[in-house]
Design an enzyme around this catalytic site. Structure first.
Site, mmCIF file in Angstrom:
data_model
loop_
_atom_site.group_PDB
_atom_site.id
_atom_site.type_symbol
_atom_site.label_atom_id
_atom_site.label_comp_id
_atom_site.label_asym_id
_atom_site.label_seq_id
_atom_site.Cartn_x
_atom_site.Cartn_y
_atom_site.Cartn_z
ATOM 1 N N ARG A 115 56.317 58.494 51.252
ATOM 2 C CA ARG A 115 56.991 58.085 50.017
ATOM 3 C C ARG A 115 58.091 57.082 50.323
ATOM 4 O O ARG A 115 58.850 57.253 51.265
ATOM 5 C CB ARG A 115 57.576 59.303 49.304
ATOM 6 C CG ARG A 115 56.469 60.266 48.913
ATOM 7 C CD ARG A 115 56.934 61.365 48.008
ATOM 8 N NE ARG A 115 55.825 62.294 47.817
ATOM 9 C CZ ARG A 115 55.883 63.428 47.127
ATOM 10 N NH1 ARG A 115 57.028 63.774 46.551
ATOM 11 N NH2 ARG A 115 54.830 64.189 47.005
ATOM 12 N N ARG A 145 64.653 64.770 52.325
ATOM 13 C CA ARG A 145 64.089 63.578 51.679
ATOM 14 C C ARG A 145 63.758 62.545 52.755
ATOM 15 O O ARG A 145 64.625 61.800 53.179
ATOM 16 C CB ARG A 145 65.082 63.005 50.662
ATOM 17 C CG ARG A 145 64.489 61.997 49.683
ATOM 18 C CD ARG A 145 65.505 61.508 48.677
ATOM 19 N NE ARG A 145 65.980 62.552 47.780
ATOM 20 C CZ ARG A 145 65.304 63.008 46.720
ATOM 21 N NH1 ARG A 145 64.146 62.498 46.416
ATOM 22 N NH2 ARG A 145 65.798 63.964 45.967
ATOM 23 N N GLU A 156 64.605 72.006 45.202
ATOM 24 C CA GLU A 156 63.159 72.027 45.014
ATOM 25 C C GLU A 156 62.430 71.997 46.348
ATOM 26 O O GLU A 156 62.627 71.102 47.165
ATOM 27 C CB GLU A 156 62.749 70.785 44.198
ATOM 28 C CG GLU A 156 61.252 70.691 43.998
ATOM 29 C CD GLU A 156 60.769 69.271 43.656
ATOM 30 O OE1 GLU A 156 61.583 68.461 43.191
ATOM 31 O OE2 GLU A 156 59.573 69.005 43.877
ATOM 32 N N SER A 205 56.292 72.302 43.798
ATOM 33 C CA SER A 205 56.136 72.074 42.381
ATOM 34 C C SER A 205 54.676 72.225 41.979
ATOM 35 O O SER A 205 53.775 71.974 42.776
ATOM 36 C CB SER A 205 56.755 70.716 42.033
ATOM 37 O OG SER A 205 55.857 69.861 41.449
ATOM 38 N N ARG A 213 60.604 70.684 53.938
ATOM 39 C CA ARG A 213 61.527 71.414 53.059
ATOM 40 C C ARG A 213 61.471 72.917 53.310
ATOM 41 O O ARG A 213 62.480 73.616 53.235
ATOM 42 C CB ARG A 213 61.207 71.093 51.601
ATOM 43 C CG ARG A 213 61.600 69.660 51.264
ATOM 44 C CD ARG A 213 61.579 69.372 49.791
ATOM 45 N NE ARG A 213 62.026 67.988 49.573
ATOM 46 C CZ ARG A 213 62.192 67.434 48.379
ATOM 47 N NH1 ARG A 213 61.931 68.149 47.290
ATOM 48 N NH2 ARG A 213 62.611 66.192 48.269
#
Length: 421
Positions: free
Chosen positions: A258, A273, A345, A348, A385
Site C-alpha cells: 500500500r 502502517r 484496527e 476488518s 498488526r
RNA sequence: GGAGAGAUGGCUGAGUGGUUGAAAGCGCUCGACUCGAAAUCGAGUAGGCAGACUAACAUCUGUCUCGAGGGUUCAAAUCCCUCUCUCUCCGCCA
C-alpha cells in the site's frame, strides 16, 4: 457496480445513500445522461438494422439496382459513423460516472459523517493490567532484536521493516495457527499472485475510487495488490458457480502493498502502517439469500482467531461515512494497544453483497435463472498488526514477550521471546 | 529473449468475403416410447445492450459479441495492422 435498473426506478435510494456517505454525485444529471445514451442506442440500432437488411439483398440484385443499393448504403454509413462516435463518448462518460456509485448500505449500518460516527458494537475480553511502565512494540521489538526499522529505511525508505529472528518464527507460527483453524472451518487455503491486471483491481472495487493507494508496474501494466481480496474475488470472474458449493470459502496468504498516500506522518514507525506486510485474508462467495448469515459467521471466525490469541478487543460497526465504496456493511476489529491506551484496527470484515459480483460477472444457477452471488471478505490475520498487538499485550517488566499459549506448539514449545543480552 | 503453432458456443470441432450467431458430434433440458430405466426418436439449449408488452417473471423485436482493439469493404469468424494469452522447441533462471 450498482444495479442500473434500480437506479432508474428508484433514484431516491441512491440519493440518500450518496448523502449518507458524504459523497458528491449528481444522480439526476446521470439519469439525464442515461436517457441521452439510450436514445442514441435506439437510433444506431435502427440504422444498423437497415444496413443488415440491405446486406441480405445486395447479393440477390444485379446491375444498376445493385449499384444504387450500394451507394445508398455508403451514405448511410456516414450518418452511422457520426452517431456511433457520439454514442461511444456518452457510453464512456456514463460508465465512468457509474463506477463512482457506492453500494447500498445495510439497514443496520449507522449513518455518520466520518470515523466519529462509528459505533462500538461490543467489547470482548479484558484489558491486561501491568504493574510497570509499558513500552510500545517498537521499543520492545528493537530491544529484542526482532524488528529493524533503521536498516529497512536505509534500503527501502520509510514505512518498511525487517522482521528478524523470533519475529520470523512468530510470523510462521501465526500462519500455521490461522490456517489450521480456517481449514477446520472449511476454508480452502490459497497463495495467490500479488501482481494483478487493472481489471481485477476495478472489478474488486478498489478502482477507480482508491486507485492512488496502489503501486503500479508501469512496464507491464500490472498492479501490486493491497490485499489478497483482489485475486480471491477475481478468482471466479466470469464463472457460473455450482449452487450446491455455496458458500465457497477461501483463505489466502499473501504479501500486501500500500502506498499510504495521504497519510503522511500518521502512525510513523513500527509495524502498524507500512508499505508492505503479510496477511491472511478470508473470502466467501455466498448465496444472496444467506449472505447476511454467512457474513456474521465470517465475523465470528475472525473473532475466533483473535480470541484464541487471548487479545482484548472491540467490534466496531462502521458508519456510512467510513465504509468503502463496495461495502454494504463493515465491522472493524480493534485490539487494545496498551502503549497508546486505545484500540487500534487490526482486522476488518465487509459484506459487499452483489457489488463486486456484478463487476466481475460471478453468478450461480438458481433453477433456470442465473443470479449474482454475494461476496464478503475479512482479515484473518494481518501479521504486522497482530504481532504488534501480541508484543504489546504480552510484554513483561523485563521487556520480554510471552508467547500466547496457542502459538507455542508452532514455535517448538518456545514460551517467551527473551532479551538475548 | 529467439523460432514456430494456435485462440470459434458448456466441451470437441467445421467454417477463408454475402440470408453463418455460426455445420456436425458430445453434454444438458423437456417430450414420446417404457411398469421404470437404458437404448431410440422428436424439440430445445450463449451472453450483453436497447425497445415493445408485463405488477413481475416470461415472451417478442432489433442490435452487438467467433481472444482484445483498430482498419479495408455496401457487406468480415473469414482480408490487413497492433496487442494479449495458450502450446511446442531453444536459451536463461528460483
Amino acid at each position: 457496480m450498482i444495479d442500473l435498473e434500480l437506479l432508474r426506478k428508484n433514484p431516491d435510494i441512491f440519493k440518500t445513500e450518496i448523502k449518507n456517505r458524504q459523497m458528491k454525485i449528481d444522480v439526476d444529471d446521470d439519469l439525464k445522461l442515461d436517457a441521452e445514451r439510450r436514445e442514441l442506442i435506439f437510433k444506431v440500432d435502427k440504422i444498423r438494422a437497415e444496413k443488415n437488411e440491405a446486406s441480405k439483398k445486395v447479393p440477390l440484385l444485379s446491375g444498376q439496382e445493385k449499384q444504387e443499393m450500394i451507394a445508398r448504403m455508403k451514405n448511410l454509413n456516414n450518418e452511422l459513423k457520426g452517431l456511433e462516435e457520439r454514442l461511444s463518448e456518452k457510453e464512456k462518460e456514463f460508465s465512468d460516472r457509474m463506477s463512482l456509485y457506492p453500494n447500498i448500505a445495510h439497514e443496520s449500518v449507522p449513518v455518520g459523517r466520518d470515523e466519529s460516527g462509528n459505533v462500538v458494537a461490543y467489547f470482548v475480553g479484558d484489558k491486561p493490567v501491568f504493574d510497570f511502565k509499558v513500552k510500545n512494540h517498537i521499543e520492545i521489538g528493537s530491544a529484542l532484536g526482532i524488528i529493524d526499522e533503521e536498516r529497512a529505511s536505509k534500503i527501502s525508505g520509510a514505512r518498511f521493516i525487517f522482521l528478524k529472528n523470533d519475529a520470523v518464527r512468530l510470523q510462521f507460527a501465526l500462519i500455521l495457527y490461522v490456517f489450521d483453524l480456517l481449514i477446520k472451518k472449511g476454508f480452502s487455503p490459497l497463495i495467490p499472485p500479488v501482481l494483478v491486471k487493472e481489471k481485477a483491481m476495478y472489478g474488486t472495487g478498489f478502482f477507480p475510487v482508491e486507485a492512488s493507494q496502489y503501486y503500479k508496474m508501469e512496464l507491464d501494466d500490472l498492479f501490486l495488490i493491497g490485499t489478497a481480496e483482489v485475486p480471491l474475488c477475481a478468482y471466479h470472474a466470469d464463472e457460473i458457480l455450482d449452487v450446491n458449493l455455496l458458500p465457497l470459502k477461501y483463505a489466502a496468504y499473501s504479501t500486501c502493498f500500500r502506498r499510504e498516500a495521504g497519510s503522511y506522518g500518521k502512525d510513523m514507525g513500527g509495524l502498524f502502517r507500512v508499505h508492505q506486510f503479510d496477511k491472511i485474508e478470508m473470502f466467501i462467495f455466498s448465496h444472496p439469500d444467506k449472505s447476511w448469515d454467512d457474513y456474521e459467521m465470517l465475523r465470528e471466525t475472525l473473532e475466533n482467531i483473535v480470541k484464541g490469541l487471548g487479545l482484548h478487543y472491540r467490534i466496531m460497526n462502521m458508519c456510512t461515512g467510513d465504509i468503502g465504496t463496495p461495502n454494504a456493511k463493515k465491522y472493524d476489529l480493534e485490539a487494545w494497544i496498551p502503549s497508546q491506551n486505545t484500540y487500534r484496527e487490526i482486522a476488518s470484515c465487509s459484506n459487499d453483497t452483489d457489488f463486486q459480483a456484478r463487476r466481475l460477472n460471478i453468478k450461480f444457477k438458481d433453477g433456470d435463472k442465473k443470479r449474482l452471488v454475494h461476496t464478503m471478505n475479512s482479515t484473518a490475520c494481518a501479521i504486522g498488526r497482530m504481532m504488534m498487538a501480541i508484543m504489546e499485550n504480552y510484554q513483561d517488566s523485563k521487556g520480554n514477550v510471552i508467547i500466547p499459549d496457542i502459538l507455542r506448539k508452532y514455535m517448538g514449545g518456545m514460551e517467551v521471546i527473551k532479551n538475548k543480552d
